[in-house]
Design a protein around this motif. Structure first.
Motif, PDB file in Angstrom:
ATOM      1  N   UNK A  44     -11.597 -32.647 -11.499  1.00 21.74           N
ATOM      2  CA  UNK A  44     -10.685 -33.578 -11.898  1.00 21.74           C
ATOM      3  C   UNK A  44      -9.693 -32.676 -12.741  1.00 21.74           C
ATOM      4  N   UNK A  45      -8.613 -33.325 -12.664  1.00 27.90           N
ATOM      5  CA  UNK A  45      -7.398 -32.710 -13.663  1.00 27.90           C
ATOM      6  C   UNK A  45      -7.723 -32.326 -15.107  1.00 27.90           C
ATOM      7  N   UNK A  46      -8.508 -33.523 -15.767  1.00 27.68           N
ATOM      8  CA  UNK A  46      -8.636 -33.373 -17.226  1.00 27.68           C
ATOM      9  C   UNK A  46      -9.686 -32.248 -17.397  1.00 27.68           C
TER      10      UNK A  46
ATOM     11  N   UNK B 229      -0.046 -32.411 -12.727  1.00 24.31           N
ATOM     12  CA  UNK B 229      -0.056 -33.184 -13.908  1.00 24.31           C
ATOM     13  C   UNK B 229       1.009 -33.705 -13.846  1.00 24.31           C
ATOM     14  N   UNK B 230       2.297 -33.470 -13.114  1.00 23.10           N
ATOM     15  CA  UNK B 230       3.608 -33.976 -13.313  1.00 23.10           C
ATOM     16  C   UNK B 230       3.794 -35.126 -12.402  1.00 23.10           C
ATOM     17  N   UNK B 231       2.626 -35.546 -11.548  1.00 27.10           N
ATOM     18  CA  UNK B 231       2.687 -36.658 -10.782  1.00 27.10           C
ATOM     19  C   UNK B 231       1.941 -37.892 -11.448  1.00 27.10           C
ATOM     20  N   UNK B 232       2.438 -39.006 -11.308  1.00 30.47           N
ATOM     21  CA  UNK B 232       1.805 -39.839 -12.389  1.00 30.47           C
ATOM     22  C   UNK B 232       0.504 -40.477 -11.797  1.00 30.47           C
TER      23      UNK B 232
ATOM     24  N   UNK C 226      -1.703 -38.763  -9.191  1.00 29.51           N
ATOM     25  CA  UNK C 226      -2.309 -37.834  -8.444  1.00 29.51           C
ATOM     26  C   UNK C 226      -3.769 -38.288  -7.952  1.00 29.51           C
ATOM     27  N   UNK C 227      -3.887 -38.469  -6.573  1.00 31.76           N
ATOM     28  CA  UNK C 227      -4.970 -38.346  -6.046  1.00 31.76           C
ATOM     29  C   UNK C 227      -5.195 -37.283  -4.602  1.00 31.76           C
TER      30      UNK C 227
END
Length: 372
Positions: A287-289, A303-306, A308-309
Motif C-alpha cells: 500500500x502507498x501509505x 500518489x498524484x492519482x486521486x 490509485x488502484x
C-alpha cells in the motif's frame, strides 16, 4: 550452499565466438558420479567410493536417482523428437528440480553435503573444460555454470563451425577417458556445440574495467541479435532505452559507423520524436501509505492519482518530477532520459573505443568508431 561457477568475463567485442555447453549438466553429474541419497556414505568409510570435491562420498554403483534421471532424459528426448514442446519443457523442469529438492529442508532426503556435491562437481567440470579448451590454443572469455564462451580465431563462419565441432568432439572424448580413469565410471556428461556468434559483445561492469557477468549480446549465424541480461530485455528500462540499444548493437555488429547515429538519436529525443517511448512501468508491492522511509519515483507518481488502484503504475519524468501517464501536467525532462536511459547504454559500447558519451557529444575527441 555453493552455486554454479561463473567466471569473471574478459570484456570486449569479438568475431566468431563459440558457445559450448553441457546438456543437462546437474542431472548428468548425478548419473556420472552416482550422487544419490541412498548411495551417500556419510563417514566416507568403505572401499571403492566416489569422493566429490566437497568431500562427500558415494558408493561406486548405479543408484535409484541415476535410473530415474536416465528414464526422464529418454522421455525428454522422445518428446523433443515428436516436437512436443510442452512435454519436453515439463520434463526439463522436473529434472532440474532433483538438485533443488536435495537442498530443500522440507525434502525427506535433504542434505547440503549431497546437494553441494553436485555443484562442486559442476564447478570442477566447467573449470576443467575451460582449461582443456585453452590447452588447445583457444581463449575462453567467459563461463557460466554449464557453458563456455570461446574465441575461435576463425576468419569465416564455416571455419568457426568446424572449430566448434572439433572442440565438441575433443571435450567429449576427454571426459569419457577422464571419468573412466579417475573414478572408474562411465561418463554420462555430454558436451554440445550450441552456436557461433558472428559478432559478440561482452560489456564491462558499469564504471569499472571488470568484465560483466550474465550480461552480453551477440549476432547469431542467422543475422539475429540475441541479448542476455542487458537493458533491452529488462523490464525496468524504458522502450526508449531498448530501441537505442538494439539499434546501436545492430550497427556495431554490422560494423557500421555509430558516431552520427548517437548524436542524431539524442537530438531526436530532445525534439520529442520518441515521447511515446519514455514511459516507465513499475510494480507497487505494498500500500502507498506504507512507503515511509523512502519514496521512489513510481510511488510519487502513484500518489498524484486521486484513487490509485492496482499493482502497476505507468509514469514519466517531467521537469516537476515523476507524473502518472494519466495526468501529465509539465514538460518532459529530456535531460533525465538522455542521462539515465541513453548515456549508460552508449558508454557501454564507446568504452571500447576510448571515448565517452559526453566527449562524443562535445566533439572533444575525434574517434573513428567504424574501425573495429
Amino acid at each position: 550452499m555453493t552455486g554454479g561457477y561463473v567466471m569473471d568475463s574478459k570484456s570486449g567485442i569479438y568475431d566468431f565466438l563459440l558457445v559450448l555447453d553441457f546438456k543437462s549438466l546437474y542431472p548428468s553429474l548425478m548419473r556420472t558420479f552416482n550422487i544419490d541419497p541412498l548411495s551417500y556414505v556419510e563417514d566416507c568409510k568403505g572401499k571403492d567410493l566416489i569422493k566429490a570435491p566437497n568431500g562427500a562420498c558415494f558408493k561406486n554403483q548405479d543408484g535409484i536417482m541415476g535410473e530415474l534421471v536416465e528414464t526422464l532424459l529418454k522421455s525428454r528426448d522422445k518428446a523433443k523428437k515428436n516436437k512436443n514442446e510442452l512435454q519436453r519443457y515439463a520434463i526439463k523442469i522436473l529434472l532440474n528440480s532433483f538438485f533443488g529438492v536435495l537442498a530443500n529442508p522440507n525434502c525427506r532426503f535433504f542434505s547440503l553435503d549431497i546437494a553441494n556435491a553436485i555443484t562442486h562437481f559442476g564447478q570442477k567440470v566447467i573449470k576443467l573444460t575451460a582449461e582443456k579448451v585453452e590447452g588447445e590454443g583457444y581463449k575462453v572469455i567467459y563461463s557460466d555454470t554449464d557453458s563456455v564462451f570461446v574465441v575461435s580465431n576463425a576468419k569465416s563462419l564455416k571455419e568457426a563451425e568446424e572449430i566448434g565441432n572439433k572442440l565438441n568432439n575433443f571435450l567429449n572424448k576427454f571426459f569419457n577417458e577422464y571419468v573412466k580413469k579417475e573414478y572408474k565410471r562411465e561418463n554420462k556428461l555430454e558436451m554440445e556445440y550450441e552456436k557461433c556468434f558472428v559478432r559478440f559483445l561482452m560489456p564491462r561492469v558499469r564504471g569499472s574495467q571488470t568484465g560483466a557477468k550474465k550480461r552480453y549480446a551477440g549476432l547469431n549465424s542467422k543475422d539475429k541479435i540475441e541479448v542476455t541480461g542487458m537493458e533491452a530485455v529488462r523490464g525496468d528500462w524504458t522502450e526508449l532505452a531498448k530501441k537505442f540499444q538494439m539499434e546501436l548493437l545492430d550497427k556495431v555488429f554490422h560494423k557500421k559507423e555509430i558516431n552520427s547515429y548517437i548524436k542524431k538519436f539524442v537530438e531526436d529525443v530532445k525534439k520529442g520524436k520518441y515521447d511515446k517511448l519514455l514511459v516507465y512501468r513499475k510494480q507497487i508491492r505494498k500500500p502507498l501509505e506504507e512507503y515511509v522511509k523512502t519514496t521512489p519515483p513510481h510511488i510519487k507518481a502513484a500518489r498524484k492519482l486521486k484513487n490509485f488502484k492496482g499493482k502497476f503504475i505507468e509514469y514519466v519524468l517531467t521537469e516537476d518530477g515523476p507524473e502518472p501517464l494519466e495526468e501529465i501536467k509539465h514538460k518532459l525532462d529530456y535531460k533525465h532520459y538522455i542521462d539515465k536511459q541513453v548515456k549508460p547504454i552508449a558508454d557501454s559500447i564507446l568504452d571500447f573505443f576510448d571515448v565517452s558519451f559526453d566527449e562524443l557529444l562535445e566533439g572533444s575527441k575525434q574517434k573513428d568508431l567504424f574501425s573495429f
